[in-house]
Design an enzyme around this catalytic site. Structure first.
Site, PDB file in Angstrom:
ATOM      1  N   GLU A 112      31.917 -11.468  -3.048  1.00 24.03           N
ATOM      2  CA  GLU A 112      32.585 -10.176  -3.080  1.00 24.03           C
ATOM      3  C   GLU A 112      34.077 -10.224  -2.781  1.00 24.03           C
ATOM      4  OE1 GLU A 112      31.120  -7.298  -4.052  1.00 24.03           O
ATOM      5  OE2 GLU A 112      29.464  -8.623  -4.576  1.00 24.03           O
ATOM      6  N   SER A 166     -22.410  15.630 -14.893  1.00 22.01           N
ATOM      7  CA  SER A 166     -23.653  15.382 -14.151  1.00 22.01           C
ATOM      8  C   SER A 166     -23.432  14.712 -12.811  1.00 22.01           C
ATOM      9  CB  SER A 166     -24.592  14.517 -14.991  1.00 22.01           C
ATOM     10  OG  SER A 166     -25.076  15.257 -16.093  1.00 22.01           O
TER      11      SER A 166
END
Length: 724
Positions: free
Chosen positions: A139, A428
């Site tokens: 950086e 069901s």
């Protein structure tokens, strides 16, 4: 006057040119020669122009130094203003607006994270030297030599941007670490929820690159360099930077991705973490590990360029790239984690400003079993490109949820959870509650019920005649035979005889909180429910007839505290039906799997009970069942409610259930189901295997396939590839 002495010349003053004359050797003085060339005097125009330019130069110089002085004063003023506003470093290390939630599984291991993770304050002295070197090399290689801004870096970045066809401020910024910290601090403007729609919108504005913002960064960066040491600035950077997957700061990121502290990361891990700074979401290793490793490889080269790594160290680091921890790699339980977040108190989960630890009921092995089952079934038995969905819930008899798959995006989080949010007709799969009501009223598993044509007059709708799937009727059958064959007319008759309002009450007390149908179609599953609700209701049957509340949270405490703020030890509630009724019902549901519609869910050497369910036009297919230890529910269907093709509850859902439970039960001793012994109970005789399947009449429950059952028997229980 007397004459001078003989031989002497009279004293007289020398003439002006006598010296010249004597030098020339002549007794007479000669006048000095003048140059024949005369000096030219500058013209009036040239003299005026020169004076004008000199005046302009003096004016420019005067304006320049005064302007420079003015700019310097302005810069100093802004710098001093920011300097006076900067707080102590300790106040800047954790500036999250939200807290974090860390989730532990049933064994105490981390399996999920939510919110903004912050692992604790770190400094350049406490992190790994590899991490410090990776960040500086990546950086801001001149970080220790500049005063906060780097004109050379900014100019170089602008040139690169324009060379690549972008605007001068689009793309590379040339910002120093100090300037990046200025952005992280939003130039000293704190987040105010009343001014911003969200924290994301606030941060997006802070990261915006404009000329005005760049100009503001300069005095702010200078002020920080004036106010703080280089290590202080790095400390802010290390703790505030967003590094993907909800992590703030390098300590949280190291814990999230590698399961270790930032003080322990090696060179490849440090390079991967530093590589996140440019685009944390894009390069997050949990999103794409290979891409993160490629980015880390670039960072390692930068570290070697700055002589932080030797050639041999570089080769070793590239030969052994960083990999994720087991928890980060598995990244499982996203649907479960989202469910826990929605169920817990919002101020300590979704909206927490604290760091919270949640201990849950989650079981990674069971989750993996469910996910693997879905992968296997959809890979080998489902048409490629199908958009059909599936969901699975696994829980203990007391309601402790162990695994949850909310859809085929198995590892997704923040997505639609079909296990908890989808409300679908149950078909069901609802019938056990009809039989539970009858058994609790004193009916027996071997009592007879008539399966014959039935027509009911429904006010406002007219006559309604349910039918069996086969189109046949079987006369008097036992309750067990009716349930195992999923006979519709028998279920409706029984519901009407015991009272459908009572059936609704029993189902509701078992935990089905949805709005249950008021008409006779209630018995055939006309009502909607969620898979979690239905599975919890079946758990109530398994544990002897007491209602169950599905739960996933065992303990909630704040990070650093030993005393829990809240906790739970079980989900069993009040009794709904008698223990004897529950034991009879479990036997009847066991026969569904042994001889009825759910045979595909059979497990070798393990007793299973369950029920299939298929709704009108096969829009929903269910299988919910249990062993003596665990309940599992499976749902299949389309999100847009399209009919499935060739899928019934006794087909792929039962297959999914079987594959899931085979994996779960593989390493556990088989225990018998808590059910009656029909012989000891004085049964009227063995159950008939009726040549039918769950079906819908002309209205609801339906599409179970007799042909599928025949194929299962012919092919030894193996169904051919479904087109779904």
């Amino acid at each position: 006057m007397s004459k001078p002495p003989s031989g002497r010349r009279p004293l007289v003053a020398p003439r002006r040119n006598s010296a010249s004359a004597s030098r020339s050797g002549s007794g007479a003085a000669r006048p000095a020669r003048r140059s024949s060339k005369k000096k030219k005097k500058p013209s009036g125009n040239h003299s005026l122009l020169g004076r004008f330019f000199r005046w302009i130069g003096r004016m420019v110089f005067a304006v320049a130094w005064r302007g420079a002085l003015l700019l310097a004063l302005i810069l100093f003023g802004f710098t001093f203003y920011y300097y006076s506003k900067l707080p102590p470093v300790s106040d800047l290390l954790d500036a999250r607006a939200r807290g974090s939630v860390t989730m532990l599984d049933r064994y105490g291991e981390v399996f999920a994270w939510r919110g903004e993770q912050f692992g604790g304050a770190i400094t350049p002295d406490t992190v790994s030297p590899h991490l410090l070197h990776a960040v500086v090399a990546t950086e801001d290689r001149r970080f220790y030599n500049h005063f906060g801004v780097s004109p050379r870096g900014i100019l170089g970045a602008m040139i690169i941007n324009m060379r690549e066809g972008r605007g001068p401020l689009q793309g590379h910024g040339g910002s120093t670490i100090t300037q990046q910290v200025a952005k992280l601090m939003c130039l000293g403007t704190p987040y105010d929820p009343e001014l911003w729609d969200s924290e994301a919108a606030y941060e997006a504005d802070c990261r915006e690159t404009t000329i005005a913002r760049k100009l503001q960064e300069v005095p702010f960066a200078l002020a920080m360099e004036w106010r703080y040491s280089k290590d202080d600035i790095l400390s802010i950077y290390f703790n505030r930077a967003y590094l993907g997957a909800g992590t703030r700061g390098f300590e949280a990121a190291a814990q999230r991705y590698f399961g270790i502290s930032a003080a322990e990361v090696n060179a490849p891990q440090a390079a991967m973490l530093a590589g996140l700074l440019v685009a944390p979401s894009y390069f997050a290793p949990t999103r794409n590990l290979e891409r993160a490793q490629e980015r880390a490889n670039v960072i390692l080269g930068l570290m070697a360029r700055e002589e932080y790594l030797t050639a041999s160290e570089l080769s070793a680091a590239r030969a052994n790239p960083a990999t994720l921890s087991d928890a980060a790699r598995d990244n499982m339980g996203g649907y479960f984690a989202d469910w826990i977040m929605s169920e817990g108190p919002s101020f300590l989960t979704r909206d927490t400003t604290e760091d919270v630890i949640l201990r849950t009921t989650f079981d990674p092995a069971m989750q993996r079993a469910a996910e693997d089952a879905i992968n296997d079934v959809f890979t080998n038995q489902v048409r490629e490109g199908s958009e059909a969905q599936a969901a699975i819930v696994v829980m203990s008899a007391d309601g402790a949820v162990r695994a949850m798959v909310g859809g085929r995006d198995l590892r997704g989080a923040g997505l639609f959870n079909r296990a908890t949010q989808a409300q679908r007709q149950t078909g069901s799969a609802f019938k056990p509650f009809v039989y539970a009501t009858a058994l609790d009223l004193g009916w027996r598993f071997d009592d007879l019920i008539l399966d014959a044509p039935l027509t009911l007059n429904i006010p406002g709708s007219g006559a309604w005649s349910p039918e069996n799937y086969s189109g046949e009727f079987y006369g008097e059958v036992t309750l067990t035979e009716a349930l195992q064959a999923s006979l519709n007319t028998a279920a409706v008759r029984l519901s009407e005889q015991v009272g459908r309002d009572l059936v609704r009450q029993v189902a509701s007390e078992f935990g089905i909180d949805s709005d249950l149908a008021a008409g006779p179609a209630l018995a055939l599953g006309a009502s909607e429910s969620s898979l979690l609700e239905m599975s919890g209701a079946y758990a109530g049957i398994l544990n002897g007839g007491s209602a169950v509340t599905p739960y996933g949270l065992l303990e909630l405490r704040l990070m650093g505290d030993d005393t829990p703020l809240m906790g739970q030890t079980g989900g069993i509630r009040e009794r709904v039906i008698t223990d004897n009724a529950a034991r009879q019902l479990i036997y009847m549901m066991n026969q569904v799997v042994e001889n009825g519609t759910g045979q595909r869910a059979n497990l070798a050497d393990v007793e299973v009970a369950g029920k299939t369910g298929t709704t009108n036009s096969a829009r929903d297919a269910w299988f919910i069942g249990f062993t003596s230890d665990y309940v599992a529910g499976v749902w299949m269907g389309y999100d847009d409610n399209r009919p499935l093709t060739g899928v019934t509850g006794g087909g792929l859902p039962a297959e999914l259930w079987r594959q899931t439970m085979e994996r779960i039960q593989a390493n556990q001793p088989a225990s018998p189901l808590p059910m009656i012994d029909p012989i000891a109970e004085g049964s009227r005789g063995p159950n008939r295997v009726l040549s039918t399947n769950e079906g819908t009449g002309q209205v609801l429950d339906g599409a179970a396939d007799l042909a599928e059952q025949i194929l299962m028997q012919v092919l030894g229980g193996l169904l051919g590839r479904s087109d779904q």
